[in-house]
Design an enzyme around this catalytic site. Structure first.
Site, mmCIF file in Angstrom:
data_model
loop_
_atom_site.group_PDB
_atom_site.id
_atom_site.type_symbol
_atom_site.label_atom_id
_atom_site.label_comp_id
_atom_site.label_asym_id
_atom_site.label_seq_id
_atom_site.Cartn_x
_atom_site.Cartn_y
_atom_site.Cartn_z
ATOM 1 N N ASP A 97 35.444 83.164 72.279
ATOM 2 C CA ASP A 97 34.887 82.227 73.255
ATOM 3 C C ASP A 97 33.443 82.626 73.613
ATOM 4 O OD1 ASP A 97 35.877 79.902 75.145
ATOM 5 O OD2 ASP A 97 34.829 81.320 76.449
ATOM 6 N N ASP A 148 44.366 75.691 69.812
ATOM 7 C CA ASP A 148 43.318 75.776 70.832
ATOM 8 C C ASP A 148 42.837 74.370 71.201
ATOM 9 O OD1 ASP A 148 40.965 76.223 72.307
ATOM 10 O OD2 ASP A 148 40.412 77.965 71.109
ATOM 11 N N GLY A 180 47.431 79.470 71.116
ATOM 12 C CA GLY A 180 46.373 78.688 71.725
ATOM 13 C C GLY A 180 45.063 79.458 71.789
ATOM 14 N N HIS A 181 44.288 79.190 72.840
ATOM 15 C CA HIS A 181 42.946 79.756 72.983
ATOM 16 C C HIS A 181 42.975 81.275 73.107
ATOM 17 C CE1 HIS A 181 38.681 79.414 73.855
ATOM 18 N NE2 HIS A 181 38.817 80.068 74.995
ATOM 19 N N PHE A 182 43.974 81.795 73.818
ATOM 20 C CA PHE A 182 44.084 83.233 74.036
ATOM 21 C C PHE A 182 45.211 83.798 73.183
ATOM 22 C CE2 PHE A 182 41.744 82.062 77.913
ATOM 23 C CZ PHE A 182 40.759 83.038 77.912
#
Length: 298
Positions: free
Chosen positions: A102, A236, A262-264
């Site tokens: 990110d 994500d 997902g994103h993390f």
């Protein structure tokens, strides 16, 4: 064993976690929004047997100082300059691998393109450098970039809410029950500090300058071909799988792994990602050894 430190960088305290032997190859972990080095709490001990691990918090994040938005100009240029001074001036590092996620991507890619001789490898985990990686979920951000005012700012404030922070961790997870509430609760604690909203909004606005630098970073990838491992949570909502695959266009020998996350992705797959890193960088070390032996024979 983890140790915890503050470095004085230009009059501000930068917090960083450190683990592993000083003589080991260095890996620098650069966190994303809205987190801090806390996001690497499970990964660090899994890497510390093989690497000297450094994981800093940026100004305005985690345990680092939070000068107000009127005292410090919060841009990705300035955050990267602070981290660069931490790594090269304070810690005296010469070479290291970057792990970027990110916000860690625009900070790390700035450092890499300025100091290509220092970069031994890059691990990209849901960190963008390509337009096709920008999800439609970020459309309110693009409207904000075109005209910053209270009306366009309002939707962005929603990214600072506790519900959104929890969403970032749980959305796309293969098993949300594996997502520790410590993650989003810890992040929200720091987001809710007085004055932090102004800091985050300044960074949201400055993110447009990251997009403008994508061609420059892509040129760096093409010119230097840094050994690159991509481990990407494929569900994500913000950074798409197309953005992960795009790295292969400029670094054809990059290694790509899509994870059911997902994103993390570290929240569920820290062990898997640690193994990918060890295997990938181990192969790189073997290749370098073979090249050096061949050169000595020639």
């Amino acid at each position: 064993m983890n140790t915890f430190h503050h470095a004085n960088i230009d009059g501000h305290k930068i917090f960083y976690r450190e683990a592993g032997a000083n003589s080991a190859p260095v890996i620098v972990l650069l966190h994303g929004f809205p987190s801090s080095s806390h996001m690497f709490r499970d990964l660090i001990p899994k890497l510390a047997d093989r690497f000297h691990v450094i994981a800093p918090d940026y100004l305005g994040f985690g345990y680092s100082d939070q000068p107000g938005a009127k005292e410090f100009h919060y841009t990705f240029d300035n955050l990267s300059a602070q981290i660069e001074k931490l790594l090269f001036t304070h810690l005296g590092l010469k070479k290291f691998t970057l792990y970027v996620q990110d916000y860690g991507a625009p900070i790390g890619f700035r450092i890499a393109s300025r100091r290509p001789e220092a970069i031994e490898g890059i691990v990209v985990q849901n960190g963008n450098a390509y337009l096709e990686g920008v999800s439609p979920a970020l459309e309110p951000m693009t409207v904000f970039w075109k005209n910053r005012n209270p009306e366009t700012e309002a939707p962005l404030r929603g990214f600072l809410d506790a519900e959104t922070t929890q969403f970032q961790y749980e959305h796309g997870a293969s098993d949300p029950s594996k997502i520790s509430p410590d993650s989003y609760t810890f992040d929200q604690l720091f987001l809710d500090r007085s004055g932090n909203d102004a800091i985050q909004l300044d960074l949201f606005f400055d993110y447009r300058n990251n997009v403008a630098l994508y061609p420059e970073w892509q040129a760096y990838f093409r010119a230097y071909q840094p050994p690159t491992l991509i481990v990407w949570g494929q569900n994500d909502p913000f950074f798409t799988v197309e953005g992960a695959k795009a790295f292969l266009r400029d670094i054809p020998r990059a290694e790509l792994h899509l994870l059911e996350a997902g994103h993390f992705a570290l929240e569920e797959h820290s062990g898997v990602i640690a193994n990918y890193i060890k295997e990938f960088l181990g192969k790189r070390k073997t290749q370098l050894k073979c090249c050096n032996e061949l050169a000595s024979v020639c």
